[in-house]
Design a protein around this motif. Structure first.
Motif, PDB file in Angstrom:
ATOM      1  N   CYS A 155     -14.805 -29.878  13.196  1.00 55.36           N
ATOM      2  CA  CYS A 155     -13.802 -29.690  12.143  1.00 55.36           C
ATOM      3  C   CYS A 155     -13.878 -30.802  11.105  1.00 55.36           C
ATOM      4  O   CYS A 155     -13.827 -30.552   9.894  1.00 55.36           O
ATOM      5  CB  CYS A 155     -12.396 -29.651  12.742  1.00 55.36           C
ATOM      6  SG  CYS A 155     -11.990 -28.114  13.601  1.00 55.36           S
ATOM      7  N   LYS A 199     -14.004 -20.319   8.092  1.00 54.82           N
ATOM      8  CA  LYS A 199     -14.087 -21.674   8.647  1.00 54.82           C
ATOM      9  C   LYS A 199     -14.363 -21.630  10.147  1.00 54.82           C
ATOM     10  O   LYS A 199     -15.101 -22.462  10.678  1.00 54.82           O
ATOM     11  CB  LYS A 199     -12.782 -22.424   8.380  1.00 54.82           C
ATOM     12  CG  LYS A 199     -12.466 -22.641   6.913  1.00 54.82           C
ATOM     13  CD  LYS A 199     -11.081 -23.273   6.756  1.00 54.82           C
ATOM     14  CE  LYS A 199     -10.681 -23.407   5.296  1.00 54.82           C
ATOM     15  NZ  LYS A 199      -9.310 -23.939   5.146  1.00 54.82           N
ATOM     16  N   PHE A 215      -6.288 -26.255  11.727  1.00 50.97           N
ATOM     17  CA  PHE A 215      -6.819 -25.913  13.044  1.00 50.97           C
ATOM     18  C   PHE A 215      -6.237 -26.895  14.057  1.00 50.97           C
ATOM     19  O   PHE A 215      -6.268 -28.108  13.846  1.00 50.97           O
ATOM     20  CB  PHE A 215      -8.350 -25.998  13.068  1.00 50.97           C
ATOM     21  CG  PHE A 215      -9.052 -24.836  12.409  1.00 50.97           C
ATOM     22  CD1 PHE A 215      -8.400 -24.017  11.483  1.00 50.97           C
ATOM     23  CD2 PHE A 215     -10.380 -24.559  12.700  1.00 50.97           C
ATOM     24  CE1 PHE A 215      -9.049 -22.952  10.871  1.00 50.97           C
ATOM     25  CE2 PHE A 215     -11.037 -23.489  12.100  1.00 50.97           C
ATOM     26  CZ  PHE A 215     -10.388 -22.684  11.183  1.00 50.97           C
ATOM     27  N   LEU A 231     -17.364 -23.319  12.218  1.00 53.33           N
ATOM     28  CA  LEU A 231     -17.098 -24.248  13.317  1.00 53.33           C
ATOM     29  C   LEU A 231     -17.921 -23.887  14.545  1.00 53.33           C
ATOM     30  O   LEU A 231     -18.472 -24.776  15.213  1.00 53.33           O
ATOM     31  CB  LEU A 231     -15.606 -24.237  13.646  1.00 53.33           C
ATOM     32  CG  LEU A 231     -15.161 -25.144  14.791  1.00 53.33           C
ATOM     33  CD1 LEU A 231     -15.503 -26.602  14.510  1.00 53.33           C
ATOM     34  CD2 LEU A 231     -13.663 -24.983  15.044  1.00 53.33           C
ATOM     35  N   VAL A 266      -7.526 -30.609  10.686  1.00 53.79           N
ATOM     36  CA  VAL A 266      -7.492 -30.459  12.143  1.00 53.79           C
ATOM     37  C   VAL A 266      -6.497 -31.433  12.747  1.00 53.79           C
ATOM     38  O   VAL A 266      -6.332 -32.562  12.272  1.00 53.79           O
ATOM     39  CB  VAL A 266      -8.899 -30.674  12.755  1.00 53.79           C
ATOM     40  CG1 VAL A 266      -9.422 -32.077  12.491  1.00 53.79           C
ATOM     41  CG2 VAL A 266      -8.907 -30.363  14.246  1.00 53.79           C
ATOM     42  N   ILE A 295     -12.411 -29.384   7.715  1.00 55.83           N
ATOM     43  CA  ILE A 295     -11.336 -28.453   8.050  1.00 55.83           C
ATOM     44  C   ILE A 295     -10.131 -29.275   8.494  1.00 55.83           C
ATOM     45  O   ILE A 295     -10.268 -30.154   9.350  1.00 55.83           O
ATOM     46  CB  ILE A 295     -11.769 -27.505   9.192  1.00 55.83           C
ATOM     47  CG1 ILE A 295     -12.945 -26.625   8.758  1.00 55.83           C
ATOM     48  CG2 ILE A 295     -10.597 -26.634   9.641  1.00 55.83           C
ATOM     49  CD1 ILE A 295     -13.566 -25.836   9.906  1.00 55.83           C
TER      50      ILE A 295
END
Length: 291
Positions: free
Chosen positions: A146, A236, A102, A240, A153, A151
């Protein structure tokens, strides 16, 4: 501007709903620029009022160039949004920005050419600055969300907005890489420009699905490949969205960029030369300065 957070989310490819909202309602909104992509889903997350709009409409029926970006931003403004977060799919121009990453972008290059890019026009002219198009307060919340969700990022990056709906040629892909672009997508422009004209702080999280077509050692981007990563990213992305609302909280903090008052010095046409019909139309997004 309200002292309470009203968080607008625009969901891109794969993000068609927000999970676990309370007090859910569907709002049909008519704007002076027509209808938005679909009904706006309203509700609350962690005590924060949330407005959710799927950019491509129910069933992903609207291609990027035919999205009514003005109506989408206006609808969120009319419903009381104080901040807007975009979640969208993108291709990557950087080896380290692999599928599944991301990217919280902070700059844009607009290569679109078939879209209405301003609320203002003949009868009332305005020039807003988008030197810093992304609100750092919103970007901070996205980054924190994130990292909390583990995640992958990256904070910061330049998003190249192309017209589409076709993907890039290899020549275009290499050109955009040479410009220093990090990701490519089809939807964040003119969305970010319009949010600024509506005095709405805006941030975008771009979810990488592929490497565009600049790499010779892997297959060129194909929809079937994109959809597989898209499905993983969408789960995801919805998580988020849920995590960001409590980080901003119900009591709103203004943008450090002063975005909420950016029209104070942007209107060029003096009051006595303004088209009354244009003024009336623009009150939907600029009522604070137009009375």
């Amino acid at each position: 501007m309200s002292d309470k957070t009203v968080l607008g989310f625009i969901g891109g490819s794969g993000i068609y709903a927000v999970d676990e909202m309370d007090d859910v309602e569907l709002k049909q909104v008519e704007t002076p620029w027509g209808k938005p992509s679909g009904p706006v889903v309203t509700g609350t997350l962690a005590g924060v009022r949330v407005l959710f709009l799927p950019r491509h409409g129910p069933g992903h029926a609207i291609p990027p160039s035919e999205v009514n970006y003005r109506a989408n931003i206006a609808a969120l403004k009319i419903l009381g949004a104080t901040d807007v977060i975009s979640v969208s799919a993108c291709g990557s121009f950087r080896e380290e920005l692999s599928p599944g990453t991301f990217v919280i972008v902070d700059q844009f290059i607009d290569r679109t050419h078939a879209r209405a890019k301003s609320f203002f026009g003949t009868g009332l002219v305005a020039h807003v600055s988008i030197a810093r198009p992304v609100c750092p307060k919103l970007a901070d919340a996205l980054e924190a969300g994130c990292r909390e969700l583990e995640i992958p990022v990256v904070r910061g990056g330049t998003y190249l907005a192309m017209e589409g709906p076709q993907f890039s040629s290899k020549a275009e892909s290499h050109l955009y890489r040479s410009w220093g672009c990090d990701v490519i997508g089809m939807t964040n422009m003119p969305e970010a420009k319009l949010a600024r004209e509506a005095e709405l702080p805006y941030a975008s999280v771009a979810m990488v699905t592929d490497y565009d077509c600049w790499r010779d050692d892997i297959a060129d981007v194909e929809v079937t490949n994109v959809l597989e990563i898209l499905q993983q990213n969408s789960q995801k992305g919805r998580a988020l969205i849920k995590s960001v609302a409590p980080k901003l909280g119900p009591d709103r903090t203004p943008s450090p960029l002063g975005i909420e008052t950016c029209l104070d010095f942007a209107l060029i046409t003096p009051p006595d030369a303004r088209d009354p019909a244009m003024v009336e139309k623009l009150k939907a997004i600029a009522g604070r300065v137009l009375g």
